[in-house]
Design a protein around this motif. Structure first.
Motif, PDB file in Angstrom:
ATOM      1  N   PHE A 116       0.790  -1.294   0.030  1.00 33.20           N
ATOM      2  CA  PHE A 116      -0.062  -0.007  -0.020  1.00 33.20           C
ATOM      3  C   PHE A 116       0.918   1.266  -0.047  1.00 33.20           C
ATOM      4  CE2 PHE A 116      -3.360  -2.978   1.273  1.00 33.20           C
ATOM      5  CZ  PHE A 116      -4.300  -2.434   0.618  1.00 33.20           C
ATOM      6  N   SER A 117       1.989   1.287   0.793  1.00 31.53           N
ATOM      7  CA  SER A 117       3.056   2.269   0.703  1.00 31.53           C
ATOM      8  C   SER A 117       3.656   2.689  -0.718  1.00 31.53           C
ATOM      9  CB  SER A 117       3.960   1.884   1.747  1.00 31.53           C
ATOM     10  OG  SER A 117       5.022   3.053   1.690  1.00 31.53           O
ATOM     11  N   PRO A 120       0.032   3.757  -3.553  1.00 32.41           N
ATOM     12  CA  PRO A 120      -1.037   4.339  -2.776  1.00 32.41           C
ATOM     13  C   PRO A 120      -2.303   4.260  -3.499  1.00 32.41           C
ATOM     14  CG  PRO A 120       0.858   5.894  -2.902  1.00 32.41           C
ATOM     15  CD  PRO A 120       1.175   4.665  -3.684  1.00 32.41           C
ATOM     16  N   SER A 123      -5.032   2.334  -2.068  1.00 32.43           N
ATOM     17  CA  SER A 123      -5.728   2.613  -0.679  1.00 32.43           C
ATOM     18  C   SER A 123      -6.906   3.611  -1.164  1.00 32.43           C
ATOM     19  CB  SER A 123      -4.816   3.043   0.207  1.00 32.43           C
ATOM     20  OG  SER A 123      -4.081   4.226  -0.345  1.00 32.43           O
ATOM     21  N   TRP A 124      -6.691   4.506  -2.116  1.00 28.29           N
ATOM     22  CA  TRP A 124      -7.781   5.670  -2.129  1.00 28.29           C
ATOM     23  C   TRP A 124      -8.730   5.056  -3.353  1.00 28.29           C
ATOM     24  CZ3 TRP A 124      -8.209   7.757  -7.190  1.00 28.29           C
ATOM     25  CH2 TRP A 124      -7.019   7.971  -7.855  1.00 28.29           C
ATOM     26  N   THR A 182       1.215  10.404  -3.734  1.00 31.01           N
ATOM     27  CA  THR A 182       0.260  10.171  -2.278  1.00 31.01           C
ATOM     28  C   THR A 182      -0.594  11.496  -2.375  1.00 31.01           C
ATOM     29  OG1 THR A 182       2.022  11.299  -0.914  1.00 31.01           O
ATOM     30  CG2 THR A 182       1.836   8.841  -1.051  1.00 31.01           C
ATOM     31  N   ARG A 184      -3.277  14.080  -3.683  1.00 32.20           N
ATOM     32  CA  ARG A 184      -4.492  13.804  -4.446  1.00 32.20           C
ATOM     33  C   ARG A 184      -4.674  15.118  -5.539  1.00 32.20           C
ATOM     34  NH1 ARG A 184      -8.669  11.299   0.059  1.00 32.20           N
ATOM     35  NH2 ARG A 184      -7.137   9.627   0.796  1.00 32.20           N
ATOM     36  N   TYR A 422      -5.717  14.536   4.671  1.00 35.95           N
ATOM     37  CA  TYR A 422      -5.132  13.284   4.351  1.00 35.95           C
ATOM     38  C   TYR A 422      -3.730  13.322   4.298  1.00 35.95           C
ATOM     39  CZ  TYR A 422      -4.218  15.045  -0.339  1.00 35.95           C
ATOM     40  OH  TYR A 422      -3.710  15.881  -1.474  1.00 35.95           O
ATOM     41  N   ASP A 425       3.320  11.000   2.040  1.00 34.75           N
ATOM     42  CA  ASP A 425       4.490  10.512   2.573  1.00 34.75           C
ATOM     43  C   ASP A 425       5.577  10.974   1.731  1.00 34.75           C
ATOM     44  OD1 ASP A 425       6.711   8.822   3.295  1.00 34.75           O
ATOM     45  OD2 ASP A 425       5.749   6.975   2.946  1.00 34.75           O
ATOM     46  N   GLN A 428       7.955   8.488  -0.196  1.00 36.94           N
ATOM     47  CA  GLN A 428       6.991   7.860  -1.290  1.00 36.94           C
ATOM     48  C   GLN A 428       7.100   9.016  -2.491  1.00 36.94           C
ATOM     49  OE1 GLN A 428       6.226   4.814  -1.966  1.00 36.94           O
ATOM     50  NE2 GLN A 428       5.017   5.242  -3.723  1.00 36.94           N
TER      51      GLN A 428
END
Length: 825
Positions: A116-117, A120, A123-124, A182, A184, A422, A425, A428
């Motif tokens: 997930f890292s 990303p 996850s979204w 990461t 958006r 939100y 990272d 990342q």
């Protein structure tokens, strides 16, 4: 000396030779009352009600608030006394091996977390709200894509490569960031500052400039090969910058961005805007300007432009000025009425379509000899292999490109992450930007980050996720493969005007100087010097010089801290700078000195000098004077020239039996300096010397009115080995002249480090540490009262004079005198 404890409403108040204090805050401010064993029972009935209110916190022994007041009753704590009463828990501190085991460990949960890292999107994307977000993302993506096309074309001119390659830089990074990023809301792609930095490298390595002359459509084979060489250099620099970013992300080095402060970034981007402005003048005037890459290149470009200003193409100049005026006016309207406009007016798109149509319809290229974009090949070109030699020649520049690109993207992403709550990272982000630049460079693009204006368009038009970024990439793709030929008649001066139109925000940062001057002079100086370095030395060297200067200001601030002398304010437990308050209380003979920075090798001398200035004398000089005087006194006693008399019988404590005794000062001055720096030893004398009294035979020793020194180290975060030796020397000098030194406010790690380094000995003991300034002050008051009560004038007559003290004012005391140890306050 201990007394029986007093019981108050279920509470037991232990009484011992120590000082307790009650503190209450009321309408008249804070007041403090000290009481000793004799007075304790008299005030019991006063504080019994207070202890009754403390019943609810009997177990925790915490402070009980009573309205806006509080009452504290506790012993005076030194660090040792507190450690004995409150035992610390045993804690296991992880070793590097433990961290390595944890890093190398593997489990299903850890594998899921890593997946997930690294991606990303996993996850979204499953939580994407299609009905609520999709339409907004589509509208935002179309708007952002149109802006990205125009900025890609415009910023390619800053890299000094054909404009068409800017579309590649606006396409590939967006696709990669969609999966790995990461944030958006940011729009990844060309950024004018990075484009200028890459362009500077391209110009330096290719040694010739892609001029905007009238024969661009019919360029020779030599011009074509030069363009290919420039594209190769730009792509190689981009790939190497991406590799650096990727390695930094893998090694978890995202923290490096903290070394680029807000002031530094603001000053640097403003200077970059000046470089962009100057670099676009040749396209607006359509002049042939030679390449300049060394320091002062900006001024050389200006000289070249103004030296041939008479060759200006009027059609290009008028077109660019009209475009600039229209873009600035409409952008101001967008900014002022952004709350009322559903979407910002896409002025860049509008003027581009109009300018391209007018240029094509009236054949500006032939009639006015203007420079146009020219042929734009549809589709993509094959990936390239980067040049190894270019890698070696540009490694330093690539580090600058990588750091600046990440710093700008991360700062913009941080703004949106805080606004919409939100997480992002940093490591990342480095990986995402690194892979984006590697792919973009491989397909002949140039370095990408995020443009503030483009990200603002994506967010303000309703973009919710990177779906908007994906749609913007699709718009760029359509231009690349299908409709790019429509932009061929567009003048380069129009692209230059669009590039300058996006600099308004950066140029407005000049207003930061006034704001920073009012808030922090150091930050203002960083901004100004960064701007000067970047303008004069160029963006690459300027960035390095700016970072070095910024770190130098940090060293300067810690090397020359604002030390101060503290005093009690309101006779409470509050101690502030004595210069800031009129109603202060300073215990007689006590100095409180505060150092607000770490103490290390660079500022230990400054710390010592400030301490000497605060107390008004040099302890080493006093020590040497006293040791010299002691030698003279020993000679007098040895030769029988000094007769000691009882203090009550004679005001003077001694009589010299020989007049005109002279000692050789030269002999004393020639003594080894090491002997004079040793502790004062009077154990062989039958008396004790009061150095503040009048000594016999014109023996002059400076008098001091200081008996206790408190060093407030609450702001001292660390102490290195070099400064540790210097600090110990300072403490020894004070202790040897009978000035007690106390250190307050340090944490346990500070004391533990001193212990490990064998800081303590028979002179400097670990008992000098106290929890707070007030603890140390109360301890000093208690100790001073005890020492004065040991021998007072009422007891002197009854004392037996076996050995007497040489004393002019009653300061030299009989060693064998036994008195009560009751302490009065």
């Amino acid at each position: 000396m201990h007394a029986e404890p007093i019981k108050l409403s279920g509470w037991t108040l232990p009484l011992r030779t120590g000082l307790y204090s009650t503190i209450a805050e009321g309408p008249q401010g804070l007041c403090i009352r000290h009481f000793n064993l004799l007075k304790a029972r008299r005030v019991c009935h006063i504080i019994s009600k207070v202890f009754h209110l403390l019943q609810t916190v009997r177990e925790s022994k915490m402070i009980e608030p009573i309205g806006n007041q509080y009452v504290v009753a506790r012993p005076v704590y030194s660090a040792n006394a507190f450690g004995e009463e409150h035992k610390k828990k045993e804690r296991h501190h992880k070793t590097p091996l433990d961290h390595l085991k944890k890093l190398c460990g593997c489990s299903a949960q850890k594998a899921k977390k890593i997946a997930f890292s690294l991606f990303p999107i996993a996850s979204w994307l499953p939580a994407y709200r299609i009905k609520e977000w999709l339409l907004s993302d589509i509208v935002s993506g179309i708007s952002t894509g149109l802006v990205a096309v125009l900025q890609g074309l415009a910023f390619a001119l800053l890299v000094t490569i054909p404009p068409g390659y800017g579309l590649y830089a606006a396409f590939f990074p967006v696709i990669i960031y969609f999966f790995l990023g990461t944030s958006r809301h940011i729009s990844v792609g060309p950024f004018p500052v990075l484009s200028m930095m890459v362009g500077a490298v391209v110009v330096r390595l290719t040694a010739t400039d892609n001029t905007a002359d009238s024969t661009i459509a019919n360029s020779t084979m030599n011009d074509s090969s030069i363009d290919e060489q420039k594209v190769m250099v730009a792509a190689t620099v981009t790939i190497l910058s991406g590799i650096i970013q990727l390695l930094m992300g893998v090694l978890r080095l995202g923290f490096v961005v903290i070394y680029l402060s807000e002031s530094l970034i603001s000053g640097f981007t403003t200077a970059a805007a000046i470089h962009v402005l100057v670099s676009q003048l040749k396209f607006m005037f359509q002049l042939t300007v030679p390449a300049h890459t060394d320091p002062f290149s900006l001024f050389k470009v200006l000289e070249s432009v103004f030296s041939q200003i008479e060759k200006t193409n009027i059609a290009d100049l008028v077109t660019s000025l009209i475009i600039l005026l229209v873009v600035f006016v409409v952008k101001e309207i967008n900014q002022r009425y952004k709350a009322k406009l559903p979407v910002p007016i896409p002025i860049e798109l509008i003027v581009t379509v109009i300018a391209a149509g007018v240029s094509y319809g009236f054949d500006f290229k032939t009639r006015f000899n203007v420079a146009v974009i020219g042929e734009m090949k549809p589709g993509f070109q094959a990936p390239i292999t980067p040049s190894r030699q270019t890698f070696q020649d540009t490694i330093g520049d690539c580090f600058g490109v990588a750091i600046v690109g990440f710093a700008v993207a991360f700062s913009v992403a941080s703004v949106y992450s805080l606004k919409y709550d939100y997480p992002i990272d940093g490591n990342q982000e480095l990986i995402a930007l690194g892979v984006s630049n590697i792919f973009g460079g491989s397909f002949r693009g140039f370095a990408a980050s995020t443009a503030l204006s483009r990200s603002g368009v994506q967010e303000s038009t309703g973009g919710k996720t990177q779906i908007a970024g994906l749609i913007s990439a699709i718009i760029v793709l359509i231009v690349i493969v299908a409709i790019g030929f429509l932009l061929e008649p567009l003048q380069k001066s129009v692209l230059a005007a669009l590039a300058l139109g996006n600099l308004k925000g950066m140029l407005m940062q000049f207003a930061e100087i006034r704001r920073l001057w009012r808030k922090d002079k150091y930050d203002c100086l960083i901004w100004v010097m960064t701007f000067i370095f970047a303008v004069v030395l160029g963006l690459g060297l300027g960035l390095a010089a700016s970072v070095a200067f910024q770190l130098l200001t940090i060293v300067f601030r810690t090397q020359f801290p604002k030390c101060s002398t503290l005093a009690n304010v309101g006779r409470s437990n509050i101690y502030k700078n004595r210069k800031d308050y009129s109603e202060i209380y300073e215990p007689e003979g006590v100095k409180i000195f505060r150092c607000p920075s770490p103490i290390y090798f660079a500022n230990i001398s400054f710390f010592k000098q400030k301490l000497i200035d605060a107390i008004g004398f040099r302890p080493l000089r006093i020590l040497r004077k006293r040791n010299k005087a002691l030698k003279k006194i020993r000679k007098l006693q040895k030769k029988g020239l000094l007769q000691v008399t009882p203090y009550p019988l004679l005001q003077k404590g001694f009589i010299c039996t020989v007049d005109g005794f002279k000692d050789s000062d030269e002999e004393l001055d020639n003594d080894k300096i090491e002997e004079l720096d040793q502790p004062i030893n009077t154990t062989d004398l039958p008396f004790q010397i009061d150095w503040n009294a009048n000594l016999p035979l014109n023996i002059a020793v400076p008098k001091i009115n200081l008996h206790s020194l408190i060093l407030d180290f609450s702001a001292v975060s660390f102490l290195d080995v070099s400064s540790m030796r210097g600090l110990k020397t300072i403490l020894q000098e004070f202790i040897r002249i009978q000035v007690d030194v106390y250190i307050v406010g340090t944490d346990d790690d500070f004391i533990e480090k001193l212990t490990r380094c064998e800081f303590f000995d028979d002179e400097v003991k670990d008992s000098i540490f106290f929890l707070t300034i007030h603890d140390a002050v109360l301890h000093i008051l208690m100790k001073k009262d005890y020492s004065t009560s040991k021998f007072n004038p009422s007891q002197e007559v009854e004392a037996k004079f076996d050995d007497f003290t040489i004393n002019t004012d009653g300061g030299l005391r009989n060693r064998e005198c036994q008195v009560s140890i009751e302490t009065k306050f």
